[in-house]
Design an enzyme around this catalytic site. Structure first.
Site, PDB file in Angstrom:
ATOM      1  N   ASP A  36      29.720  48.914  35.475  1.00  0.00           N
ATOM      2  CA  ASP A  36      29.283  47.660  35.784  1.00  0.00           C
ATOM      3  C   ASP A  36      27.822  47.759  35.583  1.00  0.00           C
ATOM      4  OD1 ASP A  36      30.743  45.214  37.780  1.00  0.00           O
ATOM      5  OD2 ASP A  36      28.658  45.184  37.007  1.00  0.00           O
ATOM      6  N   ARG A  38      25.895  46.544  37.950  1.00  0.00           N
ATOM      7  CA  ARG A  38      25.142  46.652  39.073  1.00  0.00           C
ATOM      8  C   ARG A  38      25.609  48.030  40.002  1.00  0.00           C
ATOM      9  NH1 ARG A  38      29.177  41.619  41.402  1.00  0.00           N
ATOM     10  NH2 ARG A  38      30.427  41.736  39.601  1.00  0.00           N
ATOM     11  N   ASP A  54      25.896  48.122  30.238  1.00  0.00           N
ATOM     12  CA  ASP A  54      25.410  46.631  29.831  1.00  0.00           C
ATOM     13  C   ASP A  54      26.417  46.299  28.795  1.00  0.00           C
ATOM     14  OD1 ASP A  54      22.403  44.847  29.263  1.00  0.00           O
ATOM     15  OD2 ASP A  54      24.535  44.381  29.172  1.00  0.00           O
ATOM     16  N   TYR A 144      31.832  27.781  31.032  1.00  0.00           N
ATOM     17  CA  TYR A 144      32.857  28.763  31.360  1.00  0.00           C
ATOM     18  C   TYR A 144      34.342  28.607  30.410  1.00  0.00           C
ATOM     19  CZ  TYR A 144      35.991  31.562  34.264  1.00  0.00           C
ATOM     20  OH  TYR A 144      36.886  32.768  34.498  1.00  0.00           O
TER      21      TYR A 144
END
Ligand code: VAH
Length: 314
Positions: A36, A38, A54, A144
């Site tokens: 991820d 994060r 990323d 989205y």
């Protein structure tokens, strides 16, 4: 026989955490690399390898795929409906370029399989509200939904043109207790359980009679793995499969929770997410998934509520 080596992109998200844990149980922890942008989610720490990736940096991602001997990618990283409306071009760019990077790497590195989630958010106001079919008028009205519908055609293109075995499900709203949802319109259906236990009251951002298709996380994870493990010849849909489990309104989930917490109260104050929710179908026809690879849900609203409250109180 070549060992399956799976990379999960977006492993710290609501679905990513539970999908990573489920895949590690099946394929062995060391064969499922979680990634991820994060910090690693607490629930994943100590359960297997983790790397910060990323998905927008294709070369670095491709290097990881080569170095780690990845054979399958589950690409879950995306900006969801509500957050996407706040940053439309950022959402479009991440959702589209991220997918294209993964599809190109799958083509160039000849990966065995790719999984990429779409959503019932591809449907818009012109789609049938009840039992919305696999193929119908599809005019998404959120960034989205636009990015997910465009992504479905890219998946089909990479399958038809290059033979990339990419598979996809149009998830409904997903309800879970392990990991928090991330910026969706259906997030109320998770928040309500937490608030019922913590505050015994909840202010819902959708109107009480807003019916939406929903699914318990356990069903969503099983649907994903059953799709990915189905023989290729059974897969007739290379855009994305409708899958469904239940549909309910905020009033109905409130009443179900109240059976367990009698003094629970609710109020309604709809916000911009009401317009998004109103544009989606209220129920989904998933008979193609049932016919092709035997999909069948196991959790209804009552079973979901009992399991959510039991686990949130542990
Ligand atoms: C969202 N949870 O609310 C997601 C989902 C059907 C909705 O795709 O954006």
């Amino acid at each position: 026989m070549k060992k399956d080596k799976i990379l999960v992109i977006g492993a710290c998200g609501q679905i990513g955490v539970e999908l990573t844990l489920a895949l590690r149980k099946i394929y062995g922890a060391e064969n499922v690399l979680a990634s991820d942008l994060r910090e690693q989610n607490e629930l994943l720490k100590g359960t297997g390898p983790y790397v910060s990736i990323d998905v927008m940096k294709k070369d670095a991602l491709q290097l990881q795929v080569i170095r780690q001997g990845i054979t399958q990618i589950y690409h879950l990283a995306a900006i969801l409906s509500a957050t996407g409306e706040r940053s439309p071009l950022i959402a479009w760019n991440l959702n589209m370029q991220g997918l294209l990077n993964v599809l190109e790497i799958a083509r160039e590195e000849k990966l065995d399989k790719v999984y990429w989630p779409s959503s019932i958010a591809v449907f818009g106001n012109s789609s049938p509200k009840q039992n919305c079919p696999q193929q119908t008028i599809i005019e998404p009205s959120t960034v989205y939904g636009i990015s997910k519908y465009a992504g479905e055609f890219w998946c089909n293109y990479f399958f038809m043109r290059y033979g990339v075995d990419v598979r996809s499900l149009r998830y409904p709203g997903i309800i879970s207790y392990k990991s928090a949802p991330g910026g969706g319109t259906t997030d109320y259906a998770v928040e309500i359980y937490h608030q019922a236990l913590k505050e015994k009251s909840y202010e819902c951002f959708l109107k009480e009679d807003t019916y939406l298709p929903m699914m318990y996380m356990a069903d969503a994870i099983r649907a994903t793995i059953e799709l990915m493990e189905a023989p290729a010849e059974k897969i007739s849909v290379r855009t994305s499969y409708n899958v469904a489990a239940m549909s309910f309104s905020p009033k109905e989930i409130f009443q179900e929770i109240k059976k367990h917490i009698p003094d629970f109260t609710i109020s309604y104050k709809s916000d911009f997410r009401q317009t998004i929710a109103d544009s989606w179908p209220q129920s989904i026809d998933d008979n193609v998934a049932r016919k092709d690879w035997g999909w069948k849900e196991e959790f209804n609203l009552s079973e979901t509520t009992a399991d959510m409250l039991k686990n949130l109180q542990l």
